[in-house]
Write an enzyme that holds these catalytic residues in place. Structure first.
Site, PDB file in Angstrom:
ATOM      1  CG  ASP A 140      18.836  -3.575   3.604  1.00 32.48           C
ATOM      2  OD1 ASP A 140      19.073  -3.978   4.762  1.00 32.48           O
ATOM      3  OD2 ASP A 140      19.742  -3.237   2.820  1.00 32.48           O
ATOM      4  CE  LYS A 152      19.822   0.099   5.822  1.00 28.49           C
ATOM      5  NZ  LYS A 152      20.314  -0.767   4.714  1.00 28.49           N
ATOM      6  CE1 TYR A 189       7.380   7.148  10.220  1.00 24.76           C
ATOM      7  CE2 TYR A 189       5.959   5.710  11.501  1.00 24.76           C
ATOM      8  CZ  TYR A 189       6.677   5.969  10.347  1.00 24.76           C
ATOM      9  OH  TYR A 189       6.684   5.067   9.326  1.00 24.76           O
ATOM     10  CG  ASP A 201       1.405  -1.905   6.178  1.00 22.04           C
ATOM     11  OD1 ASP A 201       0.975  -2.152   7.323  1.00 22.04           O
ATOM     12  OD2 ASP A 201       0.987  -0.963   5.491  1.00 22.04           O
ATOM     13  CG  ASP A 256       4.407   2.207   9.351  1.00 20.99           C
ATOM     14  OD1 ASP A 256       3.435   1.463   9.116  1.00 20.99           O
ATOM     15  OD2 ASP A 256       4.381   3.436   9.139  1.00 20.99           O
TER      16      ASP A 256
END
Ligand code: NAD
Length: 370
Positions: free
Chosen positions: A227, A194, A143, A255, A251
């Site tokens: 994942d 990852k 970000y 959620d 993030d």
């Protein structure tokens, strides 16, 4: 007894001041009944600050936040300021505070209280007793990474790009927060990246492994691809204690974990800065919900997320574990007794507003402390 715990209270906009009022009543109760007092200053942030000073986070607010041991934040924003230029939007208030206080570790617990087990999107057995802490790096990563942009290449092809980038120091400091929390909990950290397809992920794993070996060998560390972590959160969430992730993966995963617990009105958070000599660290505590303009001014907001954020503050910034537990247990008992705000209403429960919910929590605190 002298009050030496400095607290900056920033109610903000919309339901922010409504839920903050209940948090302040609980802190007053703590002072009167537990001899735990705070030196409370109230400040301006968001739309309220914009109206009064022309800026959503004036310098006085930043200075007061830096001087405080902890900041308790309500919520900012609302349709009234929709047309305000970007730099003056109320939401910039919280971004400036995070940046100026160096708040790099965002902590979001995903906790399922027993009376709300049916509010989860998962089967009750999968989430009963769920208690996960997600630690998300919040000032670095993709970000903020450079280079970033949207450009047209010489052959006319357009491309958009961002950069995932972390320094060793950025990874190590947030890893320390996760390991430190695990020590106070069930002693396990799941570090997520990852590493199979991203070099920055491989580096993340390497640094976390080094910090673990050098400083936290007593904590159990496991690594998991992001994942797979998403799948495991939805399938077997109770396997986790502390999840450590970058800004992007944190993030998404926080959620997802929030959805496991039910309502926005129940979810607290903390954002922490670096530990300074003497053990003090900048810290801001806030519910994860916004200013809820659709219900603001009606006295029906759920104050529990704000009260649970206050409990996090007592535990993390002030080491007041017993007092934090009192608040959490009081809320659980009130909900178990069948009182509900509209957002968590269940068949057969009694629907109440913000202050009646606050009254009930205070009554329960009295009973627990008796
Ligand atoms: P929101 O979280 O304010 O509301 C989403 C929905 O959840 C609404 O229907 C609302 O009524 C409900 N809700 C939220 N908190 C509740 C509570 N405590 N009790 C009962 N119901 C509750 O999100 P939004 O509507 O997308 O945003 C509204 C404003 O808040 C926007 O200006 C947004 O930018 C801002 N916002 C601020 C923060 C913050 O201050 N950190 C966070 C998110 C959104």
């Amino acid at each position: 007894m002298p009050a030496n715990r400095k607290l900056l209270v920033l109610p903000g906009d919309g339901i922010g001041p409504e839920v903050m009022a209940e948090a302040l009543r609980v802190l007053d109760w703590m002072a009167a009944r537990r001899a735990v007092s705070f030196d409370v200053t109230e400040g301006l942030v968001g739309g309220a600050a914009l109206e009064a000073t022309g800026h959503p986070c004036p310098d006085e607010t930043v200075a007061a936040a830096k001087a405080a041991d902890a900041v308790l934040f309500g919520a900012v924003g609302g349709p009234k300021w929709d047309k305000v230029e970007f730099e003056r939007r109320p939401e910039i208030g919280i971004l400036r505070l995070r940046k100026d206080l160096g708040l790099f570790a965002n902590l979001r617990p995903a906790l399922v209280l027993d009376p709300l087990v049916d509010a989860s999107s998962l089967k009750p057995d999968l989430v009963r007793g769920l208690d996960i802490m997600i630690v998300r790096e919040s000032t670095g990563g993709i970000y903020f990474g450079e280079p970033r942009g949207i450009e047209t290449l010489p052959d006319g092809t357009r491309r958009g790009f961002d950069t995932e980038s972390y320094t060793e120091a950025e990874i190590a400091r947030v890893a320390r927060v996760a390991f430190g929390l695990a020590r106070q909990r069930r002693g396990k950290v799941t570090s997520v990246e990852k590493a199979n397809v991203m070099l920055s992920g491989r580096f993340w794993r390497q640094v976390v492994t080094e910090v673990h070996a050098a400083e936290f060998p007593d904590v159990t560390l496991e690594h998991m691809y992001a994942d797979n972590c998403a799948m495991q959160l939805a399938a077997r969430p109770k396997q986790f204690d502390v999840i450590l992730a970058s800004n992007l993966f944190g993030d998404l995963l926080s959620d997802l974990a929030a959805a496991l617990t039910g309502s926005l009105g129940m979810l607290p958070s903390a954002t922490l800065g670096a530990e300074q000599p003497g053990g003090r660290r900048a810290a801001l505590y806030e519910p994860i919900h916004g200013s809820a303009p659709d219900i603001a001014g009606r006295g029906i907001a759920n104050p529990c997320a704000m009260l649970l954020s206050t409990a996090m503050m007592l535990r993390i910034s002030f080491g007041l574990e017993a007092e934090a537990r009192l608040i959490e247990t009081a809320i659980e008992h009130v909900l178990g007794g069948g009182l509900r705000t509209a957002d968590i209403m269940a068949p057969g429960a009694a629907r109440v507003g913000t202050s009646v919910m606050g009254d009930a929590v205070l009554r329960e605190l009295e009973k627990l402390a008796a």
